[in-house]
Design an enzyme around this catalytic site. Structure first.
Site, short mmCIF file in Angstrom:
data_model
loop_
_atom_site.label_atom_id
_atom_site.label_comp_id
_atom_site.label_asym_id
_atom_site.label_seq_id
_atom_site.Cartn_x
_atom_site.Cartn_y
_atom_site.Cartn_z
N LYS A 124 9.60 14.52 21.58
CA LYS A 124 9.68 13.23 21.47
C LYS A 124 10.36 12.34 20.66
O LYS A 124 11.11 11.49 20.94
CB LYS A 124 8.04 12.67 21.58
CG LYS A 124 7.38 13.18 22.70
CD LYS A 124 5.89 12.75 22.73
CE LYS A 124 5.25 13.25 21.41
NZ LYS A 124 4.93 14.81 21.08
N ARG A 126 5.99 18.89 7.09
CA ARG A 126 4.80 17.94 7.26
C ARG A 126 3.64 18.84 6.91
O ARG A 126 3.55 19.90 7.27
CB ARG A 126 4.76 17.49 8.68
CG ARG A 126 5.52 16.10 8.47
CD ARG A 126 5.64 15.57 10.09
NE ARG A 126 4.44 15.75 11.02
CZ ARG A 126 4.39 15.41 12.16
NH1 ARG A 126 5.37 14.79 12.67
NH2 ARG A 126 3.35 15.65 12.73
N ARG A 179 10.40 22.84 12.09
CA ARG A 179 10.64 21.43 12.07
C ARG A 179 10.65 20.84 10.38
O ARG A 179 9.65 21.46 9.65
CB ARG A 179 9.47 20.35 12.63
CG ARG A 179 9.79 19.05 12.22
CD ARG A 179 9.44 18.03 13.52
NE ARG A 179 7.78 18.07 13.52
CZ ARG A 179 7.01 17.51 14.11
NH1 ARG A 179 7.54 16.87 15.38
NH2 ARG A 179 5.50 17.78 14.20
N ARG A 221 -2.85 8.69 23.40
CA ARG A 221 -3.11 9.87 23.18
C ARG A 221 -4.51 10.27 23.65
O ARG A 221 -4.86 11.42 23.82
CB ARG A 221 -3.14 10.33 21.76
CG ARG A 221 -1.82 11.07 21.19
CD ARG A 221 -2.07 11.42 19.90
NE ARG A 221 -1.05 12.52 19.39
CZ ARG A 221 -0.15 12.49 18.65
NH1 ARG A 221 0.75 11.20 18.72
NH2 ARG A 221 0.71 13.55 18.20
N ARG A 274 -3.61 21.27 16.87
CA ARG A 274 -2.92 20.21 17.49
C ARG A 274 -2.76 20.46 18.78
O ARG A 274 -2.76 19.69 19.76
CB ARG A 274 -1.71 19.78 16.77
CG ARG A 274 -2.00 18.93 15.26
CD ARG A 274 -0.56 19.05 14.51
NE ARG A 274 0.52 18.42 14.97
CZ ARG A 274 1.68 18.59 14.91
NH1 ARG A 274 2.01 19.89 13.90
NH2 ARG A 274 2.64 18.10 15.42
P1 ADP Z 1 3.74 14.99 16.87
O1 ADP Z 1 4.95 14.11 16.92
O2 ADP Z 1 4.07 16.26 16.13
O3 ADP Z 1 2.92 15.25 17.97
P2 ADP Z 1 2.67 12.86 15.53
O4 ADP Z 1 3.59 12.41 14.25
O5 ADP Z 1 2.88 12.01 16.77
O6 ADP Z 1 2.74 14.42 15.87
O7 ADP Z 1 1.00 12.64 15.06
C1 ADP Z 1 0.88 13.24 13.88
C2 ADP Z 1 -0.92 13.11 13.58
O8 ADP Z 1 -1.05 11.78 13.61
C3 ADP Z 1 -1.83 13.40 14.95
O9 ADP Z 1 -2.01 14.91 14.89
C4 ADP Z 1 -2.77 12.55 14.64
O10 ADP Z 1 -3.67 12.93 13.76
C5 ADP Z 1 -2.10 11.16 14.57
N1 ADP Z 1 -1.63 10.48 15.49
C6 ADP Z 1 -0.75 9.99 15.85
N2 ADP Z 1 -0.52 9.21 16.86
C7 ADP Z 1 -1.87 9.06 17.17
C8 ADP Z 1 -2.55 8.40 18.24
N3 ADP Z 1 -1.96 7.72 19.05
N4 ADP Z 1 -4.05 8.46 18.18
C9 ADP Z 1 -4.40 9.30 17.38
N5 ADP Z 1 -4.08 9.86 16.21
C10 ADP Z 1 -2.72 9.84 16.10
P1 ADP Z 2 7.42 15.68 18.71
O1 ADP Z 2 8.04 14.28 18.40
O2 ADP Z 2 7.37 15.56 20.53
O3 ADP Z 2 6.55 16.56 18.11
P2 ADP Z 2 10.25 16.49 17.77
O4 ADP Z 2 11.24 15.61 18.12
O5 ADP Z 2 9.77 16.17 16.30
O6 ADP Z 2 9.05 16.49 18.52
O7 ADP Z 2 10.85 17.83 17.93
C1 ADP Z 2 10.00 19.01 17.38
C2 ADP Z 2 11.08 19.97 16.71
O8 ADP Z 2 11.84 20.75 17.56
C3 ADP Z 2 11.86 19.66 15.71
O9 ADP Z 2 12.17 20.49 14.58
C4 ADP Z 2 13.17 19.33 16.57
O10 ADP Z 2 14.47 19.35 15.40
C5 ADP Z 2 13.22 20.52 17.50
N1 ADP Z 2 13.80 20.01 18.76
C6 ADP Z 2 13.75 19.03 19.42
N2 ADP Z 2 14.29 18.95 20.55
C7 ADP Z 2 14.83 20.28 20.80
C8 ADP Z 2 15.58 21.02 21.75
N3 ADP Z 2 15.92 20.29 22.91
N4 ADP Z 2 15.69 22.12 21.67
C9 ADP Z 2 15.54 22.99 20.39
N5 ADP Z 2 14.63 22.37 19.31
C10 ADP Z 2 14.27 21.16 19.47
#
Ligand code: ADP
Ligand code: ADP
Ligand code: ZN
Length: 213
Positions: A13, A160, A127, A88, A171
């Site tokens: 995302k 992170r 990541r 979420r 998660r």
């Molecule tokens: P990822 O992109 O790896 O899914 P995020 O950066 O979106 O993780 O979120 C990291 C953490 O921040 C989540 O595990 C949660 O604890 C909190 N968080 C983020 N967005 C939300 C949301 N919309 N509602 C509740 N908690 C959230």
């Molecule tokens: P999210 O926000 O959904 O948690 P991220 O965009 O942070 O996901 O991506 C999670 C990890 O996967 C990062 O380390 C990113 O560089 C890697 N990644 C993202 N898209 C791809 C892809 N198409 N193929 C391989 N790795 C990817």
């Protein structure tokens, strides 16, 4: 255009949002980035959020809904916005619907990026994130030109706390139980666009562009 990017942690995302926002000229609203910023600043909200985040649990709905409500009032959202990581829970989705109704706005698309669990774990465990601009990298799949340094802004890359094994597992469970029901929620409302998240970043990007065109 008002968009939601939905999908499990690690689906891509944030990666796709960074490209889409440049392309569509609308801001990325990442609740995860905003919460990490609050944690770094040590604000009362940040202190409260940190324990949930480190455990791989969700921060309480009212906290996140408040952040988003304030953020979408900003002038840069006048032409649309892209929500990344929000909503979420169905309670958050309902709160968003009420918020948008009040402003006479509507959602155009909910893009759900899909990937299997094995791929998600690989992506999350490798990541690295820029401390400054929050851009995501991957040690193998998307490495920076210079190790440990962000290509875009020169910021330091770090892992992170919640990208360590235990928190990753927690998660993924949280996603399945609390967030995955939103797929049916938006499908019922005719807004869901499913996108295969496997393949290169470029391939996924093209699929998303197609899904929202
Ligand atoms: P990822 O992109 O790896 O899914 P995020 O950066 O979106 O993780 O979120 C990291 C953490 O921040 C989540 O595990 C949660 O604890 C909190 N968080 C983020 N967005 C939300 C949301 N919309 N509602 C509740 N908690 C959230
Ligand atoms: P999210 O926000 O959904 O948690 P991220 O965009 O942070 O996901 O991506 C999670 C990890 O996967 C990062 O380390 C990113 O560089 C890697 N990644 C993202 N898209 C791809 C892809 N198409 N193929 C391989 N790795 C990817
Ligand atoms: Zn950076």
């Amino acid at each position: 255009m008002n968009l939601i990017l939905l999908g499990p942690p690690g689906a891509g995302k944030g990666t796709q949002a960074k490209r889409l926002t440049a392309d569509l000229g609308i801001p990325q609203i990442s609740t995860g980035d905003m919460l990490r910023e609050a944690v770094r600043e040590g604000s009362p909200m940040g202190l409260k959020a940190k324990s949930y985040m480190d455990a791989g649990a969700l921060v309480p709905d009212e906290v996140v809904v408040g952040i988003v409500e304030e953020r979408i009032q900003q002038p840069d959202c006048a032409r649309g916005f892209m929500l990344d990581g929000f909503p979420r829970t169905t309670a958050q989705a309902d709160a968003l619907a009420t918020m948008l109704d009040k402003k006479g706005l509507k959602l155009d698309h909910v893009v759900c990026i899909e990937a299997d669990k094995e791929e998600l774990v690989k992506r999350l465990s490798g990541r690295r994130t820029c401390r400054q601009c929050m851009a995501p990298y991957h040690v193998l799949f998307n490495p920076p030109k210079k190790e440990g340094v962000c290509d875009k802004c020169g910021g330091e890359l770090y892992q992170r706390d919640d990208d360590k094994e235990e928190a990753i597992r927690a998660r993924l469970v949280t996603y399945e139980s609390q967030t995955a029901p939103l797929i049916a929620y938006y499908e019922e409302r005719g807004l869901l666009r499913r996108v295969n998240g496997l393949g290169t970043v470029e391939e996924v990007y093209e699929r998303i562009k197609q899904a929202i065109s």
